[in-house]
Every structure is written in C-alpha cells, then in structure tokens.
Write an enzyme that holds these catalytic residues in place. Structure first.
Site, PDB file in Angstrom:
ATOM      1  N   ARG A 237     -25.119  84.763  49.691  1.00 26.74           N
ATOM      2  CA  ARG A 237     -24.944  85.386  51.001  1.00 26.74           C
ATOM      3  C   ARG A 237     -24.740  84.271  52.022  1.00 26.74           C
ATOM      4  O   ARG A 237     -25.376  83.217  51.917  1.00 26.74           O
ATOM      5  CB  ARG A 237     -26.181  86.203  51.402  1.00 26.74           C
ATOM      6  CG  ARG A 237     -26.352  87.518  50.676  1.00 26.74           C
ATOM      7  CD  ARG A 237     -25.349  88.587  51.133  1.00 26.74           C
ATOM      8  NE  ARG A 237     -25.565  89.865  50.483  1.00 26.74           N
ATOM      9  CZ  ARG A 237     -24.951  90.275  49.364  1.00 26.74           C
ATOM     10  NH1 ARG A 237     -24.084  89.483  48.763  1.00 26.74           N
ATOM     11  NH2 ARG A 237     -25.195  91.456  48.858  1.00 26.74           N
ATOM     12  N   GLU A 266     -19.033  88.054  58.599  1.00 20.67           N
ATOM     13  CA  GLU A 266     -17.907  88.562  57.801  1.00 20.67           C
ATOM     14  C   GLU A 266     -17.333  89.784  58.495  1.00 20.67           C
ATOM     15  O   GLU A 266     -18.099  90.593  59.024  1.00 20.67           O
ATOM     16  CB  GLU A 266     -18.376  88.924  56.391  1.00 20.67           C
ATOM     17  CG  GLU A 266     -18.843  87.692  55.610  1.00 20.67           C
ATOM     18  CD  GLU A 266     -19.363  88.017  54.214  1.00 20.67           C
ATOM     19  OE1 GLU A 266     -19.237  89.183  53.783  1.00 20.67           O
ATOM     20  OE2 GLU A 266     -19.885  87.126  53.564  1.00 20.67           O
ATOM     21  N   HIS A 285     -15.227  87.469  50.317  1.00 21.27           N
ATOM     22  CA  HIS A 285     -16.354  88.168  49.662  1.00 21.27           C
ATOM     23  C   HIS A 285     -15.864  89.054  48.508  1.00 21.27           C
ATOM     24  O   HIS A 285     -16.001  90.278  48.547  1.00 21.27           O
ATOM     25  CB  HIS A 285     -17.138  89.003  50.694  1.00 21.27           C
ATOM     26  CG  HIS A 285     -18.526  89.345  50.230  1.00 21.27           C
ATOM     27  ND1 HIS A 285     -19.584  89.488  51.095  1.00 21.27           N
ATOM     28  CD2 HIS A 285     -19.030  89.585  48.990  1.00 21.27           C
ATOM     29  CE1 HIS A 285     -20.682  89.792  50.409  1.00 21.27           C
ATOM     30  NE2 HIS A 285     -20.362  89.864  49.126  1.00 21.27           N
TER      31      HIS A 285
HETATM   32  P1  NAP Z   1     -31.448  88.004  40.544  1.00 23.00           P
HETATM   33  O1  NAP Z   1     -31.239  88.220  39.085  1.00 23.00           O
HETATM   34  O2  NAP Z   1     -32.597  88.672  41.212  1.00 23.00           O
HETATM   35  O3  NAP Z   1     -31.534  86.410  40.775  1.00 23.00           O
HETATM   36  C1  NAP Z   1     -32.006  85.827  41.941  1.00 23.00           C
HETATM   37  C2  NAP Z   1     -32.794  84.587  41.553  1.00 23.00           C
HETATM   38  O4  NAP Z   1     -33.181  83.920  42.737  1.00 23.00           O
HETATM   39  C3  NAP Z   1     -34.066  84.907  40.760  1.00 23.00           C
HETATM   40  O5  NAP Z   1     -34.090  84.110  39.608  1.00 23.00           O
HETATM   41  C4  NAP Z   1     -35.182  84.556  41.719  1.00 23.00           C
HETATM   42  O6  NAP Z   1     -36.321  84.002  41.105  1.00 23.00           O
HETATM   43  C5  NAP Z   1     -34.533  83.507  42.583  1.00 23.00           C
HETATM   44  N1  NAP Z   1     -35.159  83.412  43.894  1.00 23.00           N
HETATM   45  C6  NAP Z   1     -35.441  84.405  44.754  1.00 23.00           C
HETATM   46  N2  NAP Z   1     -35.968  83.913  45.881  1.00 23.00           N
HETATM   47  C7  NAP Z   1     -36.032  82.567  45.711  1.00 23.00           C
HETATM   48  C8  NAP Z   1     -36.499  81.507  46.518  1.00 23.00           C
HETATM   49  N3  NAP Z   1     -37.008  81.742  47.732  1.00 23.00           N
HETATM   50  N4  NAP Z   1     -36.411  80.264  46.022  1.00 23.00           N
HETATM   51  C9  NAP Z   1     -35.912  80.029  44.787  1.00 23.00           C
HETATM   52  N5  NAP Z   1     -35.458  80.995  43.977  1.00 23.00           N
HETATM   53  C10 NAP Z   1     -35.520  82.252  44.445  1.00 23.00           C
HETATM   54  O7  NAP Z   1     -30.169  88.418  41.363  1.00 23.00           O
HETATM   55  P2  NAP Z   1     -28.635  88.314  40.928  1.00 23.00           P
HETATM   56  O8  NAP Z   1     -28.203  89.587  40.301  1.00 23.00           O
HETATM   57  O9  NAP Z   1     -28.425  87.042  40.209  1.00 23.00           O
HETATM   58  O10 NAP Z   1     -27.954  88.262  42.389  1.00 23.00           O
HETATM   59  C11 NAP Z   1     -28.251  87.190  43.254  1.00 23.00           C
HETATM   60  C12 NAP Z   1     -27.648  87.403  44.617  1.00 23.00           C
HETATM   61  O11 NAP Z   1     -26.251  87.202  44.529  1.00 23.00           O
HETATM   62  C13 NAP Z   1     -27.778  88.815  45.188  1.00 23.00           C
HETATM   63  O12 NAP Z   1     -29.019  89.012  45.819  1.00 23.00           O
HETATM   64  C14 NAP Z   1     -26.631  88.902  46.149  1.00 23.00           C
HETATM   65  O13 NAP Z   1     -27.036  88.536  47.452  1.00 23.00           O
HETATM   66  C15 NAP Z   1     -25.647  87.863  45.630  1.00 23.00           C
HETATM   67  N6  NAP Z   1     -24.404  88.486  45.155  1.00 23.00           N
HETATM   68  C16 NAP Z   1     -23.233  88.159  45.765  1.00 23.00           C
HETATM   69  C17 NAP Z   1     -22.061  88.735  45.340  1.00 23.00           C
HETATM   70  C18 NAP Z   1     -20.757  88.403  45.992  1.00 23.00           C
HETATM   71  O14 NAP Z   1     -19.894  89.262  46.046  1.00 23.00           O
HETATM   72  N7  NAP Z   1     -20.543  87.190  46.431  1.00 23.00           N
HETATM   73  C19 NAP Z   1     -22.068  89.655  44.286  1.00 23.00           C
HETATM   74  C20 NAP Z   1     -23.268  89.960  43.685  1.00 23.00           C
HETATM   75  C21 NAP Z   1     -24.448  89.365  44.134  1.00 23.00           C
HETATM   76  P3  NAP Z   1     -37.250  84.817  40.058  1.00 23.00           P
HETATM   77  O15 NAP Z   1     -36.440  84.909  38.801  1.00 23.00           O
HETATM   78  O16 NAP Z   1     -38.446  83.964  39.912  1.00 23.00           O
HETATM   79  O17 NAP Z   1     -37.511  86.140  40.711  1.00 23.00           O
END
Ligand code: NAP
Length: 327
Positions: A237, A266, A285
């Site tokens: 993000r 955005e 995005h």
């Molecule tokens: P996810 O599986 O929940 O992965 C997020 C990771 O970040 C988890 O491993 C979590 O740790 C870690 N985390 C959370 N807070 C943290 C912090 N303060 N410091 C260090 N690590 C932290 O989510 P995902 O499915 O991979 O998606 C991640 C993000 O990508 C979404 O939230 C979204 O904002 C973004 N995204 C963007 C697009 C785009 O179009 N560009 C598309 C999809 C998603 P733990 O494992 O310990 O909980």
C-alpha cells in the site's frame, strides 16, 4: 422479506444472478463516491455490502443500521474500521489466497522491469532513439543471484520470494512480525532485523498490510540504510512508504530505482515527480488485475456475503470476534 445487498463494484451477470436468487441487490456498477445520494439511500436499508476501494467510515456505518456483513473484493482491509465493525457485530470478509500468485507476478514484474529498465528502454525504442547498438548507458543490473529482502513474509511476500529463490537463484532475507521456519526451510530464507535487511539487500520489496504500525514504515532513515545500488519495490500500500522521502532518495541517488504499484494518493497525479523519473516504474495499482483473478476475487466476495447473510461462516473472515459474538 429478502435481505438487501448493496454491490458497488462490477460483478459478472452470473454473480449478480447468484445473489438475486436469495437477496435483493442494489447494484452500482461504478460508484464514484460514497456521496452518491442513491448509494446513501440504499445503504440505509442494506444488510450486506460487496465492493472495493471505498473508504468505509464509522459515520457511513451510522447510516447503515441494518448492516450485518461487508465482503470486500480485496485482501487488504485498510479501508475499513475493523474495531468499529467488530464492536457493532458487523462481519468483515476479504479475499486472501485467490490473488496471491497474480499479485506476486506483478511484484516480480516490478523487480525485473526496474532492474532491466524495461519501461524506460521500451520508450527509447518507441521514440525512435534506437539508432545504433545500445551501449553501457542503457545497461541494467542482474536480478538472478542477487539478494532479495522481503519486508512482510505472508502469502504474497512468500510467493514473490519463491519466484526469486526457485526461479532466479536469489538469496532471500525477510523481516516479518513472526518467524517463518517452514519458509526458511523451503527457500533457504533468513530472518533479519529490518535495518540489517535494508543494508544487505539488492532488492527490497514491501508486502506488509497497511496499519497504524506500518504507516510510513519506510522513510528517510530506511532509504539511507539501503545500498546506493538498491532497487525498492512496493506492492503493498502506498502509505507504508513516506513518498517524499522516496522521491528524495531516488533524486539524490541514495537508491538506484523503484518499482511501484501503489501510491499515497491514487490515482497518481502527474504533479508527483514519480511518473516523470526515468528510474521509476509506476503501475496503476494492478497487483491483482487479471481477468481470472478479479473474477475469482469477486466470486469469493459474493460467496462470503451470501454465507454471512445466511448466518453461516464466510470463507474468509477478518474479524472472527464479530462472528463469535453472534447469537
Ligand atoms: P498476509 O498473508 O497477511 O501477509 C502480511 C505479512 O505481513 C504477514 O506475514 C504479517 O506477519 C506481516 N506483518 C504484518 N504487520 C507487520 C509489521 N508491523 N511488521 C512486520 N511484519 C508485519 O497478507 P498478503 O495476502 O500477503 O497481503 C499483504 C498486503 O498486500 C495486503 O494487506 C494488501 O495491502 C497488499 N496487496 C496489494 C495488492 C496490489 O494490488 N498491489 C494486491 C493484494 C494485496 P505475521 O505472519 O506474523 O502475521
């Protein structure tokens, strides 16, 4: 009486048909703003919402007294006041997993495009500047065999790292809230404190969710820690990064380049320096934006809202506590 759903993102006809079998659907194929009076009117009667890219505020929730569930067509849920929804007993559902691989493809696209200067050099060809064999001025930098530092090592972070480790022989470092021993074993990844990761990585890629903790996680100090040859990629993000600090780091040569799918504001305005910089690949995005994946996300959201409004457990639920608090 059928329960009412407000859908404010495009759905396929089959998905609308699925919903209208059991629910009344107020459909806004393209909603420009939450201020749309017809949307507000529908909200006042809604039991469920399905959509994306709309900031849902507690004030909006006040106007939706019957609301039982929201199904976001996204995995990130920074547009929703989660604690407030839980307090009101409103379920929040998202779409993890179905977009992981597509978003990881986009992340890796940014890694390669920035390293090999693909966009800049494609423009060079289009302008007719390719008049003789290219020379060092057009050379890029290798991706294979380099060190990839993942900030956030969840679903998408791991999928990007998998591409890097298994496809490109990259060394993987990660910094994440919790340790990931299975991924360490699978990918030979090593956990590092974030500062160490920043100093050691050739590519730094951010995949943490946006939250109060991660807002501006990467700023002036963090860019200063990176190598001057480092390439920075943000597929998470925009607000996870302090954008003026990123611009300054790119302008001063503190880092080499950036690949960005997301921005603090955005759509990205042309008043921002970023789209004008040769060492920036800026995408609108598009992380999950393929036909297959957007359909799968919409389908997941449709299934989630239908289950939630029928009193069943949705497939992907963000606030378990709201579900547990149901009678
Ligand atoms: P996810 O599986 O929940 O992965 C997020 C990771 O970040 C988890 O491993 C979590 O740790 C870690 N985390 C959370 N807070 C943290 C912090 N303060 N410091 C260090 N690590 C932290 O989510 P995902 O499915 O991979 O998606 C991640 C993000 O990508 C979404 O939230 C979204 O904002 C973004 N995204 C963007 C697009 C785009 O179009 N560009 C598309 C999809 C998603 P733990 O494992 O310990 O909980």
């Amino acid at each position: 009486m059928k329960k009412r759903i407000v859908a404010f993102r495009r759905l396929k006809q089959e998905q609308l048909d699925q919903l209208t079998e059991d629910f009344h659907v107020d459909y806004f194929e393209k909603l420009d703003s939450a201020d749309d009076p017809a949307f507000r009117e529908a909200l006042a009667e809604a039991h469920g919402l399905v959509g994306a890219s709309l900031k849902i505020t507690p004030q909006l929730l006040d106007e939706a007294p019957h609301l039982e569930a929201i199904a976001s067509i996204s995995v990130g849920y920074d547009n929703y006041p989660v604690d407030e929804l839980t307090r009101r007993g409103i379920l929040l559902c998202n779409t993890p997993d179905v977009l992981t691989e597509t978003t990881a493809d986009t992340g890796f696209l940014l890694i390669i495009a920035t390293a090999r200067r693909a966009v800049e050099l494609a423009e060079f060809v289009k302008r007719g500047d390719w008049q003789e064999s290219i020379g060092e001025a057009q050379f890029g930098t290798d991706v294979h065999g380099k060190t990839l530092g993942m900030i956030g090592f969840g679903r998408i972070g791991a999928a990007i790292a998998r591409r890097g480790a298994l496809g490109f022989g990259m060394k993987i470092l990660y910094s994440n809230a919790s340790p990931k021993p299975q991924l360490e074993q699978e990918l030979g990844a090593t956990r590092r404190e974030m500062d160490e990761l920043l100093a050691e990585s050739d590519f730094v890629c951010v995949t943490v969710p946006l939250s109060a903790e991660t807002e501006h996680l990467i700023g002036k100090r963090e860019f200063a820690l990176m190598k001057p040859s480092a390439i920075f990629v943000n597929i998470a993000r925009g607000k996870v990064v302090d954008e003026p600090a990123l611009v300054a780091a790119l302008e001063s040569g503190e880092i080499r380049a950036a690949g960005l799918d997301v921005f603090e504001q955005e759509p990205l305005s042309l008043e921002s320096p970023l789209p004008h910089m040769a060492n920036v690949v800026a995408l609108p995005h598009i992380g999950s934006a393929t036909h297959e994946t957007r359909d799968a996300m919409a389908q997941r959201a449709v299934d989630n809202i239908a289950l939630a409004l029928k009193g069943e457990r949705p497939i992907s639920l963000v606030n378990e506590a709201a579900y547990q608090s149901r009678d």
